[in-house]
Design a protein around this motif. Structure first.
Motif, PDB file in Angstrom:
ATOM      1  N   ILE A 196      29.161 -38.414  29.006  1.00 48.16           N
ATOM      2  CA  ILE A 196      27.967 -37.141  29.428  1.00 48.16           C
ATOM      3  C   ILE A 196      28.556 -35.846  29.740  1.00 48.16           C
ATOM      4  N   HIS A 197      29.846 -35.597  29.266  1.00 48.90           N
ATOM      5  CA  HIS A 197      30.284 -34.504  29.219  1.00 48.90           C
ATOM      6  C   HIS A 197      30.484 -33.735  30.684  1.00 48.90           C
ATOM      7  N   ALA A 198      31.023 -34.387  31.550  1.00 56.66           N
ATOM      8  CA  ALA A 198      30.921 -34.125  33.019  1.00 56.66           C
ATOM      9  C   ALA A 198      32.351 -32.926  33.314  1.00 56.66           C
ATOM     10  N   TRP A 199      31.911 -31.757  32.637  1.00 53.83           N
ATOM     11  CA  TRP A 199      32.793 -30.644  32.716  1.00 53.83           C
ATOM     12  C   TRP A 199      31.932 -29.407  32.166  1.00 53.83           C
ATOM     13  N   VAL A 200      32.321 -28.198  32.777  1.00 57.25           N
ATOM     14  CA  VAL A 200      31.641 -27.079  32.084  1.00 57.25           C
ATOM     15  C   VAL A 200      32.455 -26.178  31.160  1.00 57.25           C
ATOM     16  N   GLU A 201      31.895 -25.931  29.956  1.00 56.05           N
ATOM     17  CA  GLU A 201      32.846 -25.544  28.878  1.00 56.05           C
ATOM     18  C   GLU A 201      32.885 -23.947  29.248  1.00 56.05           C
ATOM     19  N   ILE A 202      34.342 -23.464  29.068  1.00 58.42           N
ATOM     20  CA  ILE A 202      34.508 -22.119  29.165  1.00 58.42           C
ATOM     21  C   ILE A 202      35.081 -21.734  27.897  1.00 58.42           C
ATOM     22  N   ASP A 203      35.350 -20.114  27.880  1.00 55.53           N
ATOM     23  CA  ASP A 203      36.031 -19.679  26.832  1.00 55.53           C
ATOM     24  C   ASP A 203      37.361 -19.594  26.380  1.00 55.53           C
ATOM     25  N   GLY A 204      38.146 -19.979  27.607  1.00 55.78           N
ATOM     26  CA  GLY A 204      39.713 -19.940  27.626  1.00 55.78           C
ATOM     27  C   GLY A 204      40.234 -20.008  28.889  1.00 55.78           C
ATOM     28  N   SER A 205      41.476 -19.773  28.904  1.00 56.59           N
ATOM     29  CA  SER A 205      42.107 -19.743  30.530  1.00 56.59           C
ATOM     30  C   SER A 205      42.221 -18.321  30.985  1.00 56.59           C
ATOM     31  N   HIS A 206      41.623 -17.422  30.375  1.00 49.84           N
ATOM     32  CA  HIS A 206      42.163 -16.039  30.798  1.00 49.84           C
ATOM     33  C   HIS A 206      40.951 -15.657  32.010  1.00 49.84           C
ATOM     34  N   ASP A 207      41.147 -14.489  32.444  1.00 51.70           N
ATOM     35  CA  ASP A 207      40.228 -14.283  33.904  1.00 51.70           C
ATOM     36  C   ASP A 207      39.040 -13.767  33.086  1.00 51.70           C
ATOM     37  N   LEU A 208      37.834 -14.613  33.869  1.00 55.42           N
ATOM     38  CA  LEU A 208      36.437 -14.699  33.230  1.00 55.42           C
ATOM     39  C   LEU A 208      35.718 -13.840  34.211  1.00 55.42           C
ATOM     40  N   GLY A 209      36.214 -13.478  35.339  1.00 57.37           N
ATOM     41  CA  GLY A 209      35.630 -12.531  36.248  1.00 57.37           C
ATOM     42  C   GLY A 209      34.851 -13.452  37.377  1.00 57.37           C
ATOM     43  N   PRO A 210      34.140 -12.998  38.135  1.00 58.36           N
ATOM     44  CA  PRO A 210      33.215 -13.699  39.169  1.00 58.36           C
ATOM     45  C   PRO A 210      32.283 -14.814  38.332  1.00 58.36           C
ATOM     46  N   GLY A 211      32.136 -15.827  39.266  1.00 58.99           N
ATOM     47  CA  GLY A 211      31.143 -16.838  38.409  1.00 58.99           C
ATOM     48  C   GLY A 211      29.819 -16.274  38.740  1.00 58.99           C
ATOM     49  N   PRO A 212      28.875 -17.181  38.038  1.00 62.40           N
ATOM     50  CA  PRO A 212      27.459 -16.661  38.451  1.00 62.40           C
ATOM     51  C   PRO A 212      26.970 -16.921  39.845  1.00 62.40           C
ATOM     52  N   LYS A 213      25.820 -16.467  40.203  1.00 61.23           N
ATOM     53  CA  LYS A 213      25.412 -16.551  41.554  1.00 61.23           C
ATOM     54  C   LYS A 213      24.601 -17.784  41.543  1.00 61.23           C
ATOM     55  N   MET A 214      24.511 -18.356  42.851  1.00 61.99           N
ATOM     56  CA  MET A 214      23.788 -19.597  42.961  1.00 61.99           C
ATOM     57  C   MET A 214      23.301 -19.174  44.606  1.00 61.99           C
ATOM     58  N   SER A 215      22.192 -20.005  44.663  1.00 65.02           N
ATOM     59  CA  SER A 215      21.547 -19.759  45.784  1.00 65.02           C
ATOM     60  C   SER A 215      22.359 -20.785  46.845  1.00 65.02           C
ATOM     61  N   PRO A 216      22.345 -20.612  48.268  1.00 65.70           N
ATOM     62  CA  PRO A 216      22.871 -21.623  49.144  1.00 65.70           C
ATOM     63  C   PRO A 216      22.600 -22.971  49.079  1.00 65.70           C
ATOM     64  N   GLU A 217      21.272 -23.271  48.936  1.00 66.65           N
ATOM     65  CA  GLU A 217      20.775 -24.687  48.884  1.00 66.65           C
ATOM     66  C   GLU A 217      21.236 -25.227  47.540  1.00 66.65           C
ATOM     67  N   ASP A 218      21.542 -24.704  46.522  1.00 59.31           N
ATOM     68  CA  ASP A 218      22.114 -25.273  45.151  1.00 59.31           C
ATOM     69  C   ASP A 218      23.449 -25.510  45.604  1.00 59.31           C
ATOM     70  N   VAL A 219      24.288 -24.515  46.243  1.00 60.19           N
ATOM     71  CA  VAL A 219      25.674 -24.912  46.574  1.00 60.19           C
ATOM     72  C   VAL A 219      25.998 -26.109  47.391  1.00 60.19           C
ATOM     73  N   ALA A 220      25.048 -26.151  48.221  1.00 64.87           N
ATOM     74  CA  ALA A 220      25.338 -27.181  49.218  1.00 64.87           C
ATOM     75  C   ALA A 220      25.056 -28.693  48.666  1.00 64.87           C
ATOM     76  N   GLU A 221      24.065 -28.645  47.617  1.00 61.56           N
ATOM     77  CA  GLU A 221      23.767 -29.799  46.557  1.00 61.56           C
ATOM     78  C   GLU A 221      24.674 -30.279  45.896  1.00 61.56           C
ATOM     79  N   ARG A 222      25.266 -29.300  45.143  1.00 60.86           N
ATOM     80  CA  ARG A 222      26.364 -29.274  44.292  1.00 60.86           C
ATOM     81  C   ARG A 222      27.676 -29.729  45.075  1.00 60.86           C
ATOM     82  N   TYR A 223      27.844 -29.277  46.111  1.00 66.91           N
ATOM     83  CA  TYR A 223      29.091 -29.753  46.756  1.00 66.91           C
ATOM     84  C   TYR A 223      29.290 -31.073  47.358  1.00 66.91           C
ATOM     85  N   ALA A 224      27.807 -31.729  47.507  1.00 70.13           N
ATOM     86  CA  ALA A 224      27.863 -33.128  47.921  1.00 70.13           C
ATOM     87  C   ALA A 224      28.049 -33.928  46.675  1.00 70.13           C
TER      88      ALA A 224
END
Length: 244
Positions: A64-92
């Protein structure tokens, strides 16, 4: 038997204690009925004594590709913004330790006929991420096979025995809806097949008329309203010096 963290975060010491699947590191002896019975999980191949092979669960995560693809190991800057509700659900969902308790308690899982709620929860976890949505269709296709999400019988035993209290039934409900939408409307996003190139025989102009000389001889200018006629026959040859 296997052990590692002794803090209920690795999931390796899962076994059946007094008929209930759980983590042995967090099972206190003074809180268990005597005598205590220890058994290995019955839904996984037994290696020896209380050790089982859980490698098929990790194969499901690869599928199921249980990972998020990235461009490399270099500094990609801050991550995308997410709502507090989505962050809480993803943490669970991120607390899953692939212990196998949900599969052991699931009446639908037997052998290799069901991908399991732990993999479906990871699909939900990755697809909720703004970057993970770019490969959303690949994950949905991974749980739409014969052993996919449709084999869930809604027994809800998985959420009862989960040591991390992960909302597995919510993940199954959400991804069941996503797979239905993907199955119905996903083919609209398929790229159109290119048209076949015209063959050399079809690209040549069609011959006009049925006369052999007209088909093989020099082309005559075509005029609208004029039917194609064969060229006049040449006069018969005459010997030199004969009267005309």
């Amino acid at each position: 038997w296997d052990m590692n963290c002794l803090e209920q975060v690795c999931g390796i010491c899962t076994m059946v204690i007094n008929g209930r699947v759980r983590q042995s590191c967090s099972a206190l002896v003074d809180q268990l009925d005597q005598p205590i019975t220890l058994e290995p999980m019955s839904k996984f191949p037994n290696i020896r004594d209380l050790r089982v092979d859980r490698s098929r669960m990790f194969d499901y995560l690869k599928r199921i590709h249980a990972w998020v693809e990235i461009d490399g190991s270099h500094d990609l800057g801050p991550g995308p913004k997410m709502s507090p509700e989505d962050v809480a659900e993803r943490y669970a969902y991120s607390r899953c330790m692939t212990c196998g308790c949900c599969l052991e308690a699931c009446p639908q899982y037997e052998g290799d006929n069901y991908i399991g709620p732990q993999a479906i929860a990871q699909v939900r976890l990755m697809n909720m991420h703004p970057t993970g949505k770019m490969t959303r269709d690949e994950r949905l296709s991974g749980i739409m096979g014969d052993d996919g999400i449709t084999n869930c019988g809604n027994a809800q035993n998985c959420v009862r025995v989960c040591p991390m209290s992960i909302p597995l039934t919510k993940a199954i409900y959400e991804e069941n809806r996503e797979t239905v939408i993907h199955g119905l409307f996903g083919w609209f996003r398929k790229p159109a097949e290119p048209a076949p190139a015209p063959s050399a025989a079809r690209s040549r102009p069609a011959c006009r008329g049925s006369d052999a000389h007209h088909r093989t001889g020099p082309r005559r200018p075509w005029r609208w309203g004029r039917s194609p006629t064969p060229p006049p026959a040449p006069p018969p040859s005459m010997p030199w010096g004969s009267a005309r």
